[in-house]
Enzyme design. Structure first.
Site, PDB file in Angstrom:
ATOM      1  N   VAL A 197       9.558  34.912  19.375  1.00  0.00           N
ATOM      2  CA  VAL A 197       8.887  34.899  20.669  1.00  0.00           C
ATOM      3  C   VAL A 197       8.299  33.520  20.928  1.00  0.00           C
ATOM      4  O   VAL A 197       7.977  32.781  19.990  1.00  0.00           O
ATOM      5  CB  VAL A 197       7.769  35.976  20.714  1.00  0.00           C
ATOM      6  N   HIS A 198       8.195  33.169  22.189  1.00  0.00           N
ATOM      7  CA  HIS A 198       7.491  31.957  22.616  1.00  0.00           C
ATOM      8  C   HIS A 198       6.425  32.407  23.613  1.00  0.00           C
ATOM      9  O   HIS A 198       6.729  32.721  24.766  1.00  0.00           O
ATOM     10  CB  HIS A 198       8.456  30.964  23.264  1.00  0.00           C
TER      11      HIS A 198
END
Length: 354
Positions: free
Chosen positions: A144-145
């Site tokens: 995830v970012h």
């Protein structure tokens, strides 16, 4: 003699366990795309330190394939890659990518982008299950970012939502507690925002920093991390922020310009170590393959779909593994649950799909 024999067995066991170690990495490669100033040779020189790398801020699939090709060239071993579709609420979008060494790791199944029903994530996480070819054990990688936003408050809502995502991961990959959630969280592990995360999850990096400061040799924030279950069967042998500017012999200014403003997190782990994995004791469900459309249900509350994409201008459809899957413009894009549904609407398979 008996003491020698026992020592020999212990040493042999240690060597066998060490030989089963898999090196895992996560790296925000800051707008990774094929452009003149992006140092793919330098990136690959660092990335080959691991057997598997999760990539954030991937701008297009061509860049991921270029990295896999350069890794193959440098190591003499073949590397494979897979990417998510582009995610983002605005015109600015990013992709997630996985790249791995084929003689150490193999893709197993379950490559999916999280369907965020509450629309909390700016960039919905991406996950898949892989197999260690060293001992046959499977493991799940999710990446995830987290949105940086204008303040910590902007990030807090996504960090809080990771609690639901972590629970979703455990439901989606049942019988496998060897789950790793990794990426750029834009939040240090000491932040109160993490109080909402499932109590069974823990960060592996608790100190140090992973973002490059403007001063050579110094790092600013511990934004990158890897989370695992507290009762995981993963035996962590080493985890570190890898100082890539020092390794490549470049200044931070040069690194930020040609590589990334983040350093990678590298993990050495044994997936058959520690307590026995429940994955081997329970039958594993069939999870979606990106080569085929599929839907995963989560307690009737959330559904995750790997969709067929059609181009209503050309009347051609693409599977997620097709080269042009992410190239269809938003205005021409139409999605179907299955290839049969697309063909029922008189779409035909793109010629570059194999």
């Amino acid at each position: 003699m008996l003491r020698f024999f026992v020592s020999f067995l212990l040493a042999l066991s240690f060597l066998q366990n060490a030989s089963a170690d898999v090196n895992i990495g996560t790296w925000n490669l800051e707008h990774l795309s094929v452009r003149p100033n992006k140092d793919f040779q330098g990136i690959a020189k660092v990335a080959q330190k691991v057997d598997f790398l999760a990539v954030q801020e991937l701008m297009n699939e061509d860049a991921l394939q270029a990295l896999a090709k350069e890794l193959t060239r440098q190591t003499g071993k073949h590397w494979s890659a897979m990417a998510s579709h582009a995610v983002g609420r605005s015109s600015y979008k990013e992709m997630y990518g996985f790249v791995w060494r084929d003689d150490v790791v193999a893709y197993e199944d379950g490559a999916v982008t999280y369907l965020d029903r509450n629309d909390t994530f700016e960039r919905e996480p991406y996950s898949a299950r892989f197999k260690s070819l060293k001992d046959g054990t499977t493991f799940v990688v999710a990446t995830v970012h987290i949105l940086y936003g204008k303040s910590q408050a902007d990030r807090a809502s996504e960090i809080t939502a990771l609690s639901d995502y972590w629970a979703w991961l455990k439901d989606t990959y049942p019988g496998n507690n060897q789950i790793m959630l990794m990426g750029d969280f834009n939040t240090p592990p000491t932040s109160p925002a993490w109080d909402h995360l499932d109590a069974s999850a823990k960060p592996l990096m608790l100190a140090g920093a992973s973002t490059l400061s403007t001063t050579d040799g110094k790092f600013a924030n511990l934004y990158d991390n890897i989370f695992v279950s507290k009762n995981t069967a993963i035996r962590v042998n080493d985890v570190q922020v890898f100082n890539y500017p020092k390794f490549l012999g470049m200044t931070h200014a040069k690194g930020r310009d040609s590589v990334s403003d983040h350093a990678p997190i590298f993990l050495s782990a044994n997936f058959s170590g520690g307590s026995p994995s429940t994955a081997s004791a329970q039958p594993r469900p069939t999870l979606p393959n990106p080569m085929k459309p599929a839907v995963i249900a989560n307690n009737g509350a959330k559904n995750l779909t790997v969709a067929i994409r059609g181009n209503k201008k050309t009347m051609v459809y693409h599977r997620p593994d097709c080269p042009s899957y992410n190239a269809i413009s938003e205005k021409n894009r139409v999605e179907f649950d299955t290839a049969a549904a697309a063909e029922a609407q008189h779409y035909h398979l793109a010629g570059n799909c194999h």
